[in-house]
Design a protein around this motif. Sequence first.
Motif, PDB file in Angstrom:
ATOM      1  N   UNK A   1       9.777  63.179  36.468  1.00 13.93           N
ATOM      2  CA  UNK A   1       9.353  62.343  37.583  1.00 13.93           C
ATOM      3  C   UNK A   1      10.149  62.624  38.850  1.00 13.93           C
ATOM      4  N   UNK A   2      11.470  62.744  38.721  1.00 12.06           N
ATOM      5  CA  UNK A   2      12.307  63.003  39.894  1.00 12.06           C
ATOM      6  C   UNK A   2      11.993  64.356  40.508  1.00 12.06           C
ATOM      7  N   UNK A   3      11.793  65.368  39.665  1.00  6.80           N
ATOM      8  CA  UNK A   3      11.483  66.694  40.185  1.00  6.80           C
ATOM      9  C   UNK A   3      10.166  66.687  40.956  1.00  6.80           C
ATOM     10  N   UNK A   4       9.126  66.087  40.364  1.00 10.13           N
ATOM     11  CA  UNK A   4       7.832  66.048  41.039  1.00 10.13           C
ATOM     12  C   UNK A   4       7.903  65.251  42.336  1.00 10.13           C
ATOM     13  N   UNK A   5       8.568  64.111  42.306  1.00 10.67           N
ATOM     14  CA  UNK A   5       8.672  63.298  43.515  1.00 10.67           C
ATOM     15  C   UNK A   5       9.447  64.034  44.605  1.00 10.67           C
ATOM     16  N   UNK A   6      10.460  64.802  44.223  1.00  9.04           N
ATOM     17  CA  UNK A   6      11.164  65.643  45.201  1.00  9.04           C
ATOM     18  C   UNK A   6      10.212  66.661  45.818  1.00  9.04           C
ATOM     19  N   UNK A   7       9.460  67.349  44.974  1.00 12.93           N
ATOM     20  CA  UNK A   7       8.577  68.402  45.463  1.00 12.93           C
ATOM     21  C   UNK A   7       7.419  67.847  46.282  1.00 12.93           C
ATOM     22  N   UNK A   8       7.005  66.629  45.963  1.00 10.70           N
ATOM     23  CA  UNK A   8       5.891  66.012  46.683  1.00 10.70           C
ATOM     24  C   UNK A   8       6.353  65.237  47.912  1.00 10.70           C
ATOM     25  N   UNK A   9       7.648  65.279  48.219  1.00 12.91           N
ATOM     26  CA  UNK A   9       8.170  64.629  49.417  1.00 12.91           C
ATOM     27  C   UNK A   9       8.302  63.130  49.319  1.00 12.91           C
ATOM     28  N   UNK A  10       8.300  62.585  48.095  1.00  9.49           N
ATOM     29  CA  UNK A  10       8.422  61.136  47.907  1.00  9.49           C
ATOM     30  C   UNK A  10       9.856  60.729  47.572  1.00  9.49           C
TER      31      UNK A  10
ATOM     32  N   UNK B   1      14.244  62.310  47.647  1.00  8.15           N
ATOM     33  CA  UNK B   1      15.202  63.367  47.947  1.00  8.15           C
ATOM     34  C   UNK B   1      16.477  63.081  47.162  1.00  8.15           C
ATOM     35  N   UNK B   2      16.949  64.074  46.455  1.00  2.58           N
ATOM     36  CA  UNK B   2      18.178  63.872  45.710  1.00  2.58           C
ATOM     37  C   UNK B   2      18.234  64.736  44.473  1.00  2.58           C
ATOM     38  N   UNK B   3      19.408  64.806  43.843  1.00  2.00           N
ATOM     39  CA  UNK B   3      19.560  65.616  42.623  1.00  2.00           C
ATOM     40  C   UNK B   3      18.777  65.023  41.463  1.00  2.00           C
ATOM     41  N   UNK B   4      18.491  65.849  40.500  1.00  2.00           N
ATOM     42  CA  UNK B   4      17.807  65.373  39.306  1.00  2.00           C
ATOM     43  C   UNK B   4      18.776  64.583  38.425  1.00  2.00           C
ATOM     44  N   UNK B   5      18.279  63.610  37.682  1.00  2.36           N
ATOM     45  CA  UNK B   5      19.153  62.859  36.776  1.00  2.36           C
ATOM     46  C   UNK B   5      19.781  63.778  35.737  1.00  2.36           C
ATOM     47  N   UNK B   6      20.976  63.444  35.314  1.00  2.00           N
ATOM     48  CA  UNK B   6      21.638  64.188  34.248  1.00  2.00           C
ATOM     49  C   UNK B   6      21.020  63.840  32.895  1.00  2.00           C
TER      50      UNK B   6
END
Length: 388
Positions: free
Chosen positions: A291-300, A302-307
């Motif tokens: 979810x975090x990766x997709x939201x980053x790529x879709x501009x929703x 910004x930030x590192x992926x969860x560990x």
Amino acid sequence: MLAADASPEALLSFYDYPGTPPTFSVQLVQARDRYLVYSVTWQSWVRSDYPCNNQVPAFYYQPRRSGKVPAVVVLHSYGTRGAEEEQRLCGYLAARGIACLLPFLPYHYLRTPVGHESGSLMISGDLDRTVQAVRGAIIDARCAVDWLEDRPEVDMQRIGVVGVSLGGIMVHLAMGVEKRFLVGVSILGGGQVADLMWTSPIMTVVRAQLEARRITLPQLRERLQVIEPLTYAALNRPRRVLMIAGRYDLIVPPRAATAMWRALDKPSIIWLNTGHYGAMMIRSQLFDVVGAYLLNQFGERRGPLPQIHDYTLKVGVLMDERIGLAPTLNVTLAHFGSAGFADLALTTDGPLLGISRRLSQVTELGIGVPLGKGLDEIRPYLAFVAVL
């Protein structure tokens, strides 16, 4: 007939199709607080001898939010009867504002002919059927994008594809063929499909069928070139892909994931300290990362992926000079490189604390001491284990 040495661009014609299917059937099946679930069906352009396989059933998860939303096509694992894990992932993503369309692959779920196991006809020793089934899966995924294009809530500038296991392999193939997929996440996928059919533990029946047909591994590689994701890797650049792979995976081994990673010019990759099935034991963490990766790529976002805080579980048998053979469940407490382990082994003779080194995919040599019995009980052991 496609030439064995045909270029990737020439092979793309194998996945041509007439266009958007003329009719889609859509029905609301569930209403949740943050999303709606619809049943969607359409006729596949790739026809088979089984009428049930010629209709594509799918589930669409529509976020309950205003404005345009990004969307992903989700491709499921091999042999699933209902894609329950992928449905959970779709619900997770939809609740966070990403629409998901989950089509069922050929010969799976409702597409399974009577008398057969889900998925068993998609990958088999009948290579003509296997190749056509994979072709159908990719064209079905392209038709899924066609349907998303007509959804008023979907932003067609933000379309991706996510897959698990077989679906993760299909992600790489789909992105090589379909340019509208701008971002992808491959979970436990990779390349080298012929080698996987030849060596994967879950493909033993398929290999027997191939050998009965006198098909060799080199011949298999040649026959499957048109459905090999590595064939199209150069066409899947510079789009964004996240790979999640199991360091001790026996089903899609690290070499298959690494080959795909290198062919894609080394995109982001997360190595889990698990096998193929242990990844689902940390599904909530995987969902967070996807979810975090997709939201980053879709501009929703910004930030590192969860560990990811994973763990290694092994099942098998342990052998030493005192107890002979004993069933064991090992929990890894620490890793030393990629082949060294400190394990707590739970055996029928009691718990054992051991340090071992991996000799092969399923064999480890170590020294251990039974808990509570003192260092004078320290002894060597051999373990035959599979990492979950």
